[in-house]
Scaffold this motif. Structure first.
Motif, short mmCIF file in Angstrom:
data_model
loop_
_atom_site.label_atom_id
_atom_site.label_comp_id
_atom_site.label_asym_id
_atom_site.label_seq_id
_atom_site.Cartn_x
_atom_site.Cartn_y
_atom_site.Cartn_z
N HIS A 68 1.21 4.68 -2.48
CA HIS A 68 1.21 6.12 -2.19
C HIS A 68 2.37 6.82 -2.91
CE1 HIS A 68 -2.13 6.77 0.42
NE2 HIS A 68 -1.75 5.89 1.33
N HIS A 71 0.82 -1.21 0.00
CA HIS A 71 0.00 0.00 0.00
C HIS A 71 0.86 1.28 0.00
CE1 HIS A 71 -3.46 2.50 1.21
NE2 HIS A 71 -2.64 3.08 2.06
N ASP A 131 -6.38 7.25 0.07
CA ASP A 131 -6.39 5.89 -0.47
C ASP A 131 -7.27 5.75 -1.71
OD1 ASP A 131 -4.73 5.32 1.59
OD2 ASP A 131 -6.19 4.18 2.77
N SER A 175 0.48 9.42 6.14
CA SER A 175 -0.92 8.97 6.09
C SER A 175 -1.45 8.79 7.49
CB SER A 175 -0.99 7.66 5.30
OG SER A 175 -0.44 6.62 6.07
ZN ZN Z 1 -2.98 5.08 2.68
#
Ligand code: ZN
Ligand code: KG4
Length: 358
Positions: free
Chosen positions: A118, A114, A324, A149
């Protein structure tokens, strides 16, 4: 040459995102179902509720992304899915969905970090963006990337694609977590990041100074002391406003605005200063900014000004690509697919998957 399309699935936290990305950078479709309203009453994400909401929304989100893209299965070269870090139950919904699609349609599967998503949002070109973002160039190596984040805050150096060296990370809370918790202390709505940003815009007084944790020369961050200071400053502000006897009375709006400005200034000051120092120290030729907190207007402006002074470009996606989404997973997925990576059908959720080591 046939076009390369990646179907990307993101479900690590509280957004169900599915996108179709062409040639690793062009957004063909990008649909996000947000759970913000669902989690707002509890002031934070409830993992069990999040996983169930992903299960509820993942098929409709795919349907919409598929319709928007106007594609058929033979057009799809690969399926990229976030396999960590994140909430285990939420990750498993996306992973199992991706596996089923991969198996049924005989399309290769790729597991994506993840956090790498980003970073790779910076390579996305977005024809739908009404401004000049589509004109900007790709990030150039070596680069320094700041990812900020709700769950992570770190600086990495990239000398080439898909390779990361960790320069520093938070030793306690993530920046977004600090925004969310302090937003609550200020009596603002969830999530605190955007709410603090909006409140700060109305600040007329800027007298309340919040502390900065510099941690010497390191590129590490710490935000827990700031949270404690915020609690003390709120108590003082309530006393000044004569609200000590009524704990339920909200602080007057101008005071909330001043507090929001002071808090935001402290977080942004540390993030921007360390990012620029890291860029200078490593001879970076560009700076990349990603993660939900990168949607913050002041942070974007401060780093943009400093990068300008350094004479290097700052690449920061538009705000909805900082929070996200599936498109960022598609950008990273296409890169890993081109590098020959494939996941097997036993791909598992990795809630604490790191991006880089020092
Ligand atoms: Zn994130
Ligand atoms: O990247 P993200 O969407 O989810 C995670 O992977 O955590 O980041 C969400 C975080 C939240 O903490 C939210 O408060 C913060 O990003 N955020 C902001 C802004 N928009 C979202 N923080 C500061 N200013 C904003 N405009």
């Amino acid at each position: 040459m046939s076009r390369s399309l990646v179907l990307a699935i993101e479900s690590s936290c509280d957004e169900t995102g599915i996108a179709v990305i062409e040639d690793g950078r062009r957004i063909v479709s990008n649909v996000v179902a947000s759970q913000v309203a669902l989690h707002a009453p509890s002031g934070g994400i409830v993992p069990e509720v999040a996983a169930r909401a992903h299960l509820r929304w993942i098929v409709p989100v795919l349907d919409e992304a598929w319709l928007d893209a106007g594609i058929t299965w033979p057009d799809v070269s690969a399926i990229a899915v976030t396999h960590g870090p994140g909430l285990a139950g939420s990750l498993l919904v996306g992973i199992n969905f991706a596996k089923a699609l991969s198996w049924v349609h005989d399309v290769p599967l790729i597991g994506i970090n993840h956090l790498e998503g980003h970073v790779y949002a910076a390579w996305l070109h977005d024809a739908a963006a009404a401004d000049t973002e589509d004109e900007r160039g790709d990030p150039v190596f070596p680069l320094v990337a700041l990812v900020v984040s709700g769950g992570h805050t770190f600086l990495v150096e990239m000398r080439d694609h898909l390779t990361y060296r960790l320069l520093g990370s938070t030793v306690d809370d993530a920046a977004g977590e600090a925004f969310d918790k302090v937003g609550r202390l200020f009596g603002l709505s969830y999530p605190g990041g955007p709410a603090i940003g909006r409140a700060a815009e109305g600040a007329t007084a800027r007298d309340r100074v919040f502390p900065r944790a510099w941690l010497g020369d390191s590129f590490d961050f710490s935000f827990s002391g700031l949270k404690t200071a915020a609690r003390r400053i709120v108590t003082e502000a309530r006393a000044d406003a004569g609200l000590t006897d009524d704990p339920t009375a909200p602080l007057p709006e101008p005071i909330v605005a001043e507090l929001a400005w002071g808090f935001q200034d402290a977080v942004v000051d540390v993030l921007a200063t360390k990012t620029i120092r890291a860029a200078r120290a490593g001879g970076a030729r560009s700076i990349v900014l990603g993660g939900g907190v990168a949607a913050n207007t002041l942070l974007r402006a401060r780093i943009a000004d400093a990068a300008d002074e350094l004479g290097i470009p700052l690449i920061v996606p538009r705000p909805s690509l900082c929070t996200d989404n599936g498109a960022m997973i598609g950008a990273a997925g296409a890169r890993r697919f081109a590098a020959g990576e494939r996941a097997r059908l036993d791909l598992d959720a990795r809630p604490s998957l790191p991006l880089a080591a020092r």
